[in-house]
Write an enzyme that holds these catalytic residues in place. Sequence first.
Site, PDB file in Angstrom:
ATOM      1  N   SER A  50      37.124  15.390  12.063  1.00  0.00           N
ATOM      2  CA  SER A  50      38.406  15.585  11.379  1.00  0.00           C
ATOM      3  C   SER A  50      38.654  17.060  11.059  1.00  0.00           C
ATOM      4  O   SER A  50      39.605  17.665  11.567  1.00  0.00           O
ATOM      5  CB  SER A  50      38.431  14.760  10.092  1.00  0.00           C
ATOM      6  OG  SER A  50      38.025  13.447  10.359  1.00  0.00           O
TER       7      SER A  50
ATOM      8  N   LYS B 141      34.065  21.034  -7.282  1.00  0.00           N
ATOM      9  CA  LYS B 141      34.524  19.914  -6.430  1.00  0.00           C
ATOM     10  C   LYS B 141      33.504  18.787  -6.479  1.00  0.00           C
ATOM     11  O   LYS B 141      33.855  17.604  -6.528  1.00  0.00           O
ATOM     12  CB  LYS B 141      34.745  20.410  -4.995  1.00  0.00           C
ATOM     13  CG  LYS B 141      35.292  19.325  -4.081  1.00  0.00           C
ATOM     14  CD  LYS B 141      36.274  19.852  -3.061  1.00  0.00           C
ATOM     15  CE  LYS B 141      37.035  18.734  -2.363  1.00  0.00           C
ATOM     16  NZ  LYS B 141      36.472  18.332  -1.096  1.00  0.00           N
TER      17      LYS B 141
ATOM     18  N   ASN C  13      34.757   9.391  -7.364  1.00  0.00           N
ATOM     19  CA  ASN C  13      34.499   8.585  -6.171  1.00  0.00           C
ATOM     20  C   ASN C  13      33.582   7.383  -6.377  1.00  0.00           C
ATOM     21  O   ASN C  13      33.925   6.265  -5.962  1.00  0.00           O
ATOM     22  CB  ASN C  13      33.963   9.483  -5.040  1.00  0.00           C
ATOM     23  CG  ASN C  13      34.970  10.554  -4.637  1.00  0.00           C
ATOM     24  OD1 ASN C  13      35.978  10.745  -5.299  1.00  0.00           O
ATOM     25  ND2 ASN C  13      34.699  11.254  -3.554  1.00  0.00           N
TER      26      ASN C  13
ATOM     27  N   GLU D 298      28.170  10.470   1.693  1.00  0.00           N
ATOM     28  CA  GLU D 298      27.466  11.733   1.444  1.00  0.00           C
ATOM     29  C   GLU D 298      26.830  11.729   0.050  1.00  0.00           C
ATOM     30  O   GLU D 298      26.639  12.783  -0.557  1.00  0.00           O
ATOM     31  CB  GLU D 298      28.437  12.912   1.615  1.00  0.00           C
ATOM     32  CG  GLU D 298      28.921  13.046   3.057  1.00  0.00           C
ATOM     33  CD  GLU D 298      29.868  14.219   3.286  1.00  0.00           C
ATOM     34  OE1 GLU D 298      29.556  15.123   4.078  1.00  0.00           O
ATOM     35  OE2 GLU D 298      30.950  14.216   2.662  1.00  0.00           O
TER      36      GLU D 298
HETATM   37  P1  NAD Z   1      33.824  13.802  10.643  1.00  0.00           P
HETATM   38  O1  NAD Z   1      32.811  12.699  10.598  1.00  0.00           O
HETATM   39  O2  NAD Z   1      35.242  13.462  10.951  1.00  0.00           O
HETATM   40  O3  NAD Z   1      33.371  14.915  11.686  1.00  0.00           O
HETATM   41  C1  NAD Z   1      32.045  15.333  11.821  1.00  0.00           C
HETATM   42  C2  NAD Z   1      31.811  15.570  13.294  1.00  0.00           C
HETATM   43  O4  NAD Z   1      30.509  16.138  13.466  1.00  0.00           O
HETATM   44  C3  NAD Z   1      31.850  14.273  14.122  1.00  0.00           C
HETATM   45  O5  NAD Z   1      32.733  14.453  15.218  1.00  0.00           O
HETATM   46  C4  NAD Z   1      30.418  14.136  14.610  1.00  0.00           C
HETATM   47  O6  NAD Z   1      30.318  13.519  15.891  1.00  0.00           O
HETATM   48  C5  NAD Z   1      30.008  15.599  14.662  1.00  0.00           C
HETATM   49  N1  NAD Z   1      28.554  15.737  14.740  1.00  0.00           N
HETATM   50  C6  NAD Z   1      27.606  15.358  13.851  1.00  0.00           C
HETATM   51  N2  NAD Z   1      26.382  15.641  14.330  1.00  0.00           N
HETATM   52  C7  NAD Z   1      26.567  16.213  15.550  1.00  0.00           C
HETATM   53  C8  NAD Z   1      25.706  16.704  16.552  1.00  0.00           C
HETATM   54  N3  NAD Z   1      24.381  16.686  16.398  1.00  0.00           N
HETATM   55  N4  NAD Z   1      26.245  17.219  17.675  1.00  0.00           N
HETATM   56  C9  NAD Z   1      27.585  17.246  17.865  1.00  0.00           C
HETATM   57  N5  NAD Z   1      28.471  16.783  16.948  1.00  0.00           N
HETATM   58  C10 NAD Z   1      27.957  16.280  15.816  1.00  0.00           C
HETATM   59  O7  NAD Z   1      33.711  14.539   9.240  1.00  0.00           O
HETATM   60  P2  NAD Z   1      34.834  15.373   8.482  1.00  0.00           P
HETATM   61  O8  NAD Z   1      35.755  14.438   7.779  1.00  0.00           O
HETATM   62  O9  NAD Z   1      35.411  16.409   9.387  1.00  0.00           O
HETATM   63  O10 NAD Z   1      33.950  16.045   7.342  1.00  0.00           O
HETATM   64  C11 NAD Z   1      33.171  17.206   7.535  1.00  0.00           C
HETATM   65  C12 NAD Z   1      32.814  17.710   6.142  1.00  0.00           C
HETATM   66  O11 NAD Z   1      34.023  18.129   5.494  1.00  0.00           O
HETATM   67  C13 NAD Z   1      32.227  16.614   5.234  1.00  0.00           C
HETATM   68  O12 NAD Z   1      31.235  17.158   4.411  1.00  0.00           O
HETATM   69  C14 NAD Z   1      33.423  16.159   4.414  1.00  0.00           C
HETATM   70  O13 NAD Z   1      33.061  15.613   3.149  1.00  0.00           O
HETATM   71  C15 NAD Z   1      34.190  17.453   4.247  1.00  0.00           C
HETATM   72  N6  NAD Z   1      35.624  17.299   3.993  1.00  0.00           N
HETATM   73  C16 NAD Z   1      36.381  16.492   4.770  1.00  0.00           C
HETATM   74  C17 NAD Z   1      37.744  16.390   4.516  1.00  0.00           C
HETATM   75  C18 NAD Z   1      38.640  15.519   5.354  1.00  0.00           C
HETATM   76  O14 NAD Z   1      39.822  15.364   4.999  1.00  0.00           O
HETATM   77  N7  NAD Z   1      38.183  14.945   6.455  1.00  0.00           N
HETATM   78  C19 NAD Z   1      38.316  17.130   3.454  1.00  0.00           C
HETATM   79  C20 NAD Z   1      37.501  17.971   2.704  1.00  0.00           C
HETATM   80  C21 NAD Z   1      36.148  18.054   2.977  1.00  0.00           C
HETATM   81  O1  KPL Z   2      38.145  14.905  -3.023  1.00  0.00           O
HETATM   82  C1  KPL Z   2      38.422  13.770  -3.355  1.00  0.00           C
HETATM   83  C2  KPL Z   2      37.847  12.667  -2.541  1.00  0.00           C
HETATM   84  O2  KPL Z   2      38.418  11.576  -2.461  1.00  0.00           O
HETATM   85  O3  KPL Z   2      36.784  12.926  -1.945  1.00  0.00           O
HETATM   86  C3  KPL Z   2      39.264  13.526  -4.571  1.00  0.00           C
HETATM   87  C4  KPL Z   2      40.680  13.217  -4.178  1.00  0.00           C
HETATM   88  C5  KPL Z   2      39.287  14.804  -5.440  1.00  0.00           C
HETATM   89  C6  KPL Z   2      38.722  12.430  -5.434  1.00  0.00           C
HETATM   90  O4  KPL Z   2      37.449  12.755  -5.893  1.00  0.00           O
END
Ligand code: NAD
Ligand code: KPL
Length: 303
Positions: free
Chosen positions: A10, A182, A190, A262
């Site tokens: 993502s 955060k 959560n 996580e």
């Molecule tokens: P995701 O699961 O959508 O993407 C992670 C990607 O990493 C996947 O495509 C997976 O296949 C890849 N991956 C993992 N191990 C791998 C490997 N060995 N080789 C190749 N690819 C590999 O996760 P995300 O939602 O993008 O989240 C990433 C981080 O960002 C997390 O810590 C999440 O909490 C944080 N985050 C996400 C969002 C959101 O809206 N998605 C917002 C804020 C923070």
């Molecule tokens: O970051 C968030 C999540 O859902 O992971 C919010 C919206 C702040 C709730 O903790």
Amino acid sequence: MTWHVLGAGSLGGIWAARLALAGLPLSLLLRDERRLAQFQAAGGLTFEQDGRCQTLPIAAETLAATTPIRRLLLASKAYDAAAVARALRPRLAADAEVILLQNGLGSQDEVAALLPQARCLFASSTEGAFRRADFHVVFAGTGHTWLGSVPATPAPDWLDELAQAQIPVSWTADILARLWRKLALNCAINPLTVLYGCRNGGLQAHADEVAALCRELAELLVACGQASAASGLQAEVAQVIAATAANYSSMYQDVAAGRRTEIAYLLGHACREAARRQLALPHLQTLEGRLRSHLASRGLPQD
Ligand code: NAD
Ligand code: KPL
């Protein structure tokens, strides 16, 4: 200089798409030849924003390719970051910079310990994205990303490239305060949404429990040298609950979809840091136990 982006998830996806649209040199790092073939068969990465989709034929390679990496965005889940760092270690140039885009805390130190030769930068993001399908990412919510290093250093000059790609970022001298704040918000909201099976707004019916968690989280932040991140925590948690009342938290969504959470890098990290300091935080510790039992009852990993 080429941006290497792992993976095609993502957040990695919305960074890669915007870098590509800005014409910046970029290569997406995929797990293996099978994933690379699937990516090529899909014609690249589909980026969806405001209901409009574009398929971008972004360059891609496997982790096992041999070209050196000098600038890496590591956008995996926190529990995958160390394994990715181990796999990519032989490819990192001596002056490599690695941006760690993980929620929570703990994974950044794991990676930094594995990559002593690299300059690890930490990121904390409020942008929103999800995967509609394989290699199809949806830009779901505008937000901001803070970047910084520990100890603090001046901002790198490539921040301009991110601005050019319309990725909203700021350099901060106190990235740990951002990450801790955060983490505390996530810990207060959560797990309870998972245990009560509710949207964020449903926690308004459990205000006393949320307030007790906020008091303990603030105590922990102060004990960890993060007094500024503790200030006004309870008021911000109440404000986030109200502002996101109709949403399901990210952890709720993970559990509902049967995905690993996580927890180890959020509530687990908070409880480990409290134990290390011999701080008694009964509400937080009870919450961790309840959440772990709940995950176990759903057949999900407890870490
Ligand atoms: P995701 O699961 O959508 O993407 C992670 C990607 O990493 C996947 O495509 C997976 O296949 C890849 N991956 C993992 N191990 C791998 C490997 N060995 N080789 C190749 N690819 C590999 O996760 P995300 O939602 O993008 O989240 C990433 C981080 O960002 C997390 O810590 C999440 O909490 C944080 N985050 C996400 C969002 C959101 O809206 N998605 C917002 C804020 C923070
Ligand atoms: O970051 C968030 C999540 O859902 O992971 C919010 C919206 C702040 C709730 O903790």
